[in-house]
Design a protein around this motif. Sequence first.
Motif, PDB file in Angstrom:
ATOM      1  N   ILE A  75       0.834  -1.199   0.000  1.00  0.00           N
ATOM      2  CA  ILE A  75       0.000   0.000   0.000  1.00  0.00           C
ATOM      3  C   ILE A  75       0.871   1.252   0.000  1.00  0.00           C
ATOM      4  CG2 ILE A  75      -1.613   1.355   1.417  1.00  0.00           C
ATOM      5  CD1 ILE A  75      -3.077  -1.204   2.072  1.00  0.00           C
ATOM      6  N   ARG A  76       1.978   1.209   0.724  1.00  0.00           N
ATOM      7  CA  ARG A  76       2.863   2.377   0.767  1.00  0.00           C
ATOM      8  C   ARG A  76       3.542   2.613  -0.579  1.00  0.00           C
ATOM      9  NH1 ARG A  76       4.190   4.689   5.608  1.00  0.00           N
ATOM     10  NH2 ARG A  76       6.296   5.103   4.880  1.00  0.00           N
ATOM     11  N   THR A 136       0.845   4.227  -2.768  1.00  0.00           N
ATOM     12  CA  THR A 136       0.513   5.611  -2.407  1.00  0.00           C
ATOM     13  C   THR A 136       1.758   6.501  -2.498  1.00  0.00           C
ATOM     14  OG1 THR A 136       0.761   4.929  -0.096  1.00  0.00           O
ATOM     15  CG2 THR A 136      -1.474   5.099  -0.925  1.00  0.00           C
ATOM     16  N   THR A 137       2.822   5.992  -3.113  1.00  0.00           N
ATOM     17  CA  THR A 137       4.075   6.722  -3.387  1.00  0.00           C
ATOM     18  C   THR A 137       4.862   7.106  -2.132  1.00  0.00           C
ATOM     19  OG1 THR A 137       3.352   9.037  -3.402  1.00  0.00           O
ATOM     20  CG2 THR A 137       2.925   7.777  -5.407  1.00  0.00           C
ATOM     21  N   VAL A 141      -1.427   3.888 -10.712  1.00  0.00           N
ATOM     22  CA  VAL A 141      -2.689   4.121 -10.002  1.00  0.00           C
ATOM     23  C   VAL A 141      -3.429   5.199 -10.779  1.00  0.00           C
ATOM     24  CG1 VAL A 141      -3.757   4.918  -7.868  1.00  0.00           C
ATOM     25  CG2 VAL A 141      -1.678   3.521  -7.771  1.00  0.00           C
ATOM     26  N   VAL A 171       3.767   5.173 -10.327  1.00  0.00           N
ATOM     27  CA  VAL A 171       4.015   5.493  -8.910  1.00  0.00           C
ATOM     28  C   VAL A 171       5.364   6.186  -8.687  1.00  0.00           C
ATOM     29  CG1 VAL A 171       2.513   3.754  -7.868  1.00  0.00           C
ATOM     30  CG2 VAL A 171       4.878   3.161  -8.419  1.00  0.00           C
ATOM     31  N   TYR A 199       4.409  10.668  -9.205  1.00  0.00           N
ATOM     32  CA  TYR A 199       3.986  10.547  -7.807  1.00  0.00           C
ATOM     33  C   TYR A 199       3.154  11.730  -7.320  1.00  0.00           C
ATOM     34  CZ  TYR A 199       7.744  13.703  -6.305  1.00  0.00           C
ATOM     35  OH  TYR A 199       8.544  14.783  -6.118  1.00  0.00           O
ATOM     36  N   ILE A 252      -0.446  11.261  -8.287  1.00  0.00           N
ATOM     37  CA  ILE A 252      -1.095  10.239  -7.463  1.00  0.00           C
ATOM     38  C   ILE A 252      -1.444  10.812  -6.092  1.00  0.00           C
ATOM     39  CG2 ILE A 252      -0.735   8.028  -6.277  1.00  0.00           C
ATOM     40  CD1 ILE A 252       0.770   7.065  -8.718  1.00  0.00           C
ATOM     41  N   ARG A 253      -0.513  11.536  -5.506  1.00  0.00           N
ATOM     42  CA  ARG A 253      -0.786  12.101  -4.175  1.00  0.00           C
ATOM     43  C   ARG A 253      -1.981  13.034  -4.176  1.00  0.00           C
ATOM     44  NH1 ARG A 253       5.334  13.164  -1.794  1.00  0.00           N
ATOM     45  NH2 ARG A 253       6.018  11.020  -2.145  1.00  0.00           N
ATOM     46  N   VAL A 293      -5.406  10.322  -4.805  1.00  0.00           N
ATOM     47  CA  VAL A 293      -5.829   9.162  -4.013  1.00  0.00           C
ATOM     48  C   VAL A 293      -6.104   9.556  -2.559  1.00  0.00           C
ATOM     49  CG1 VAL A 293      -4.462   7.594  -5.453  1.00  0.00           C
ATOM     50  CG2 VAL A 293      -3.546   8.357  -3.250  1.00  0.00           C
ATOM     51  N   TYR A 298      -5.885   8.018   1.420  1.00  0.00           N
ATOM     52  CA  TYR A 298      -5.113   6.990   2.124  1.00  0.00           C
ATOM     53  C   TYR A 298      -5.409   7.060   3.610  1.00  0.00           C
ATOM     54  CZ  TYR A 298      -0.829   4.943   4.213  1.00  0.00           C
ATOM     55  OH  TYR A 298       0.066   4.224   4.955  1.00  0.00           O
ATOM     56  N   PHE A 313      -7.290   4.011  -0.456  1.00  0.00           N
ATOM     57  CA  PHE A 313      -6.463   2.944   0.121  1.00  0.00           C
ATOM     58  C   PHE A 313      -6.680   2.902   1.629  1.00  0.00           C
ATOM     59  CE2 PHE A 313      -4.225   4.110  -3.733  1.00  0.00           C
ATOM     60  CZ  PHE A 313      -3.847   2.881  -4.252  1.00  0.00           C
TER      61      PHE A 313
END
Lengths: 246, 297
Positions: free
Chosen positions: B44-45, B48-49, B60, B65, B69, B72-73, B76, B78, B153
């Motif tokens: 998962i880490r 989630t980058t 993602v 990733v 990144y 993605i941040r 998503v 988390y 996530f």
Amino acid sequence: MTPAIVCRNLTKQFGAFRAVDAISFDVQPGEIFGFLGANGAGKTTAMRMLCGLSYPTSGEATVAGYDVYREQEKIKRKIGYMSQKFSLYENLTVRENITFFGGIYGLSDKVLKEKREAMIGTLGLSNEAGKLVGSLPLGWKQKLAFSVAVLHDPAIVFLDEPTGGVDPITRRQFWDLIYAAADRGITVFVTTHYMDEAEYCDRISIMVDGRIEALDAPRLLKERYHAADMQDVFYQLARKAVRSDN
Amino acid sequence: MIRVEQLSKTYGDVRAVREVSFAVERGELFGLIGPDGAGKTSLIRILTTLLRADSGTATVGGYDVVTDYRAIRNTVGYMPGRFSLYQDLSIEENLHFFATLFGTTVRENYAVIRPIYEQIEPFKKRRAGQLSGGMKQKLALCCALVHQPTVLFLDEPTTGVDVVSRKEFWDMLGLLKSQGMTILVSTPYMDEASLCDRIALIQEGKILSVDTPAAIPGQYRGILLAVRADEIYALLKDLRALPWLKSCYAFGESIHCTVGQPADAARLREALTGHSNLEVKEIPASIEDCFIQLMNP
């Protein structure tokens, strides 16, 4: 036979909050007693009183025949304790941990040495005995922690969620250790969130909002609540809870 | 929405993630099921980058990733395994803080969080540190949703939580799924598998199986018998002495044994005539039975 634990109207009050509300039960020697409840139901508070770590507000209880008000130190010598959160020192080796806890429990050097080597053999840890506990897989740590908790042959061992997060095979190996300890006459007092493990207990109690709402053999509880499994029994009782943790 | 190919991550001697591949479709509720140390959190880490893989690739929402990144941040949500909101801020303040971080407002995305937020709104002035476990969890979920993420996530949201709160939490996930959210959730509880659309069983960094929870039991090899009697511990010891059983372990109120032939059930009854109230019946394998079998190939 004198019960291992006798509890009568045991109560703990924090200010206006009654964390444990007049609970009563007996646990027989060699019994595996499951102590279940929703988060915040009062399990930890009740367990702390029985382990001699906290004074009750009212009510009576004896553990291994000793009074929870006046004989806390004697209780501590007759019990073992293990939880998922605290068990062993990660920065000591397997052998050092066993020696340390054996010393705390007052075992003589000779007895301690015998027990230590026997334990390492039984657990199959001969090759890991000199390794730091922190480097062992979680399942091994938990099995080792349990064995350490019963190293001094206590009358009662208290297990607070001992199998959280452990894989299904190791979880079952852990229960083999519990069965074997109970077979030797050690009383087992255990909390768990795995409802299939509740079925392995001789009897279980379910706490809701500080009170014991049900106490019986798993089979009888399932009959009484017309439930297919313990998960269903637990759900029927605990959904009525007003409190949650904290 | 998520594509993982041959991902590996090593910490010193520990191979936390070993050549893992799987894909999660849009709108799917995907479960990563395995014990502590299986590699769930590392995986998962990486997605989630927050951690770089040693090898392999992952995307993602179409973003890589490593190279994308930042994208993605921003897109998503988390919720980590450990409670990581500000204990000194109130419910309301935490929520506004996270909305601001993502350049949005609580009002703008209120529809997404409303069903969950309404349950904690009466306490919105209370500091997060003073909340019960169940309420903290709801707040953490709101904070992870406040920027309307495309993928959510959740790392072990139900660990150490009682049966009632677990059910409530899964009801909330069902609600988010019905709104079209793609969700990847990890859990050590095998019984939660049936609540997912598809699951990956994971152990020691390796994926054992990926399928729908209904299809996995079909892969079970052999015939599974549930055996019961009055003296369970004595029964277990007697069963373990039978060398022709392929496996044998406690499972709730009974003992599960795997055998090769339908006729073995009768053979088992004969071997156990000394036990009172003996019951032997064939049962379908559960996810946990499958997991145990996959751990011992």
